[in-house]
Design a protein around this motif. Structure first.
Motif, mmCIF file in Angstrom:
data_model
loop_
_atom_site.group_PDB
_atom_site.id
_atom_site.type_symbol
_atom_site.label_atom_id
_atom_site.label_comp_id
_atom_site.label_asym_id
_atom_site.label_seq_id
_atom_site.Cartn_x
_atom_site.Cartn_y
_atom_site.Cartn_z
ATOM 1 N N UNK A 1 -95.212 -67.472 -62.809
ATOM 2 C CA UNK A 1 -94.729 -66.811 -63.882
ATOM 3 C C UNK A 1 -94.651 -67.957 -65.006
ATOM 4 N N UNK A 2 -94.323 -69.220 -64.689
ATOM 5 C CA UNK A 2 -94.111 -70.247 -65.691
ATOM 6 C C UNK A 2 -95.598 -71.007 -66.230
ATOM 7 N N UNK A 3 -96.326 -71.168 -65.199
ATOM 8 C CA UNK A 3 -97.676 -72.058 -65.374
ATOM 9 C C UNK A 3 -99.128 -71.159 -65.302
ATOM 10 N N UNK A 4 -99.055 -70.005 -64.567
ATOM 11 C CA UNK A 4 -100.285 -69.484 -64.025
ATOM 12 C C UNK A 4 -100.144 -68.193 -64.484
ATOM 13 N N UNK A 5 -99.530 -67.540 -65.315
ATOM 14 C CA UNK A 5 -99.122 -66.080 -65.712
ATOM 15 C C UNK A 5 -100.514 -65.313 -65.981
ATOM 16 N N UNK A 6 -101.436 -66.090 -66.996
ATOM 17 C CA UNK A 6 -102.627 -65.612 -67.314
ATOM 18 C C UNK A 6 -103.694 -65.546 -66.370
ATOM 19 N N UNK A 7 -103.654 -66.468 -65.098
ATOM 20 C CA UNK A 7 -104.441 -66.303 -64.093
ATOM 21 C C UNK A 7 -104.058 -65.757 -62.945
ATOM 22 N N UNK A 8 -103.167 -66.423 -62.118
ATOM 23 C CA UNK A 8 -102.489 -66.215 -60.803
ATOM 24 C C UNK A 8 -101.626 -64.672 -61.226
ATOM 25 N N UNK A 9 -100.951 -64.685 -62.160
ATOM 26 C CA UNK A 9 -100.103 -63.427 -62.680
ATOM 27 C C UNK A 9 -101.035 -62.375 -62.688
ATOM 28 N N UNK A 10 -102.311 -62.469 -63.233
ATOM 29 C CA UNK A 10 -103.174 -61.387 -63.716
ATOM 30 C C UNK A 10 -103.491 -60.887 -62.070
ATOM 31 N N UNK A 11 -103.873 -61.867 -61.255
ATOM 32 C CA UNK A 11 -104.359 -61.578 -59.725
ATOM 33 C C UNK A 11 -103.342 -60.618 -59.143
ATOM 34 N N UNK A 12 -101.996 -61.217 -59.312
ATOM 35 C CA UNK A 12 -100.719 -60.691 -58.595
ATOM 36 C C UNK A 12 -100.417 -59.293 -58.971
#
Length: 122
Positions: free
Chosen positions: A23-34
């Protein structure tokens, strides 16, 4: 039973460290996948600061759970673990009611199991 309780508390803490990172550092990458399908791709940029704020709270939950593992007094260790696990359960139930049913199984249910083990290890 005490060792199992500590392992479960540690695993829940690690899960929340991962959520904090996402949520803090990878929202637009990992968050998008999740959260694929739960949010349109166009919303990840505009919600980045909101997600980071949520990440801070998940970091506090992880910190509290890790703190509980470092407390030497067995009774206080249990109290602190119970408190932070209960917070995780409430957050997971609320998230499952307002955002995605999946959150119950990923966040709340593991915390419920850990909370029960901690309670029975007392």
């Amino acid at each position: 039973m005490i060792i199992l309780a500590k392992i479960l508390v540690g695993l829940i803490a690690l899960e929340h460290l991962y959520i904090m990172y996402m949520e803090m550092f990878a929202w637009e990458t990992l968050g998008k996948k999740t959260f694929k399908g739960a949010l349109p791709d166009a919303l990840f940029g505009p919600t980045k600061s909101m997600a980071a704020n949520q990440g801070v709270y998940n970091g506090f939950l992880a910190a509290g759970l890790l703190w509980s593992l470092l407390i030497e007094d067995p009774q206080w260790r249990i109290y602190i673990a119970q408190f932070f696990l209960a917070c995780v359960v409430v957050a997971g139930v609320y998230g499952s009611l307002t955002a995605s049913k999946k959150i119950f199984f990923v966040q709340a249910l593991p915390a419920i199991i850990a909370l029960l083990v901690v309670c029975f290890s007392a």
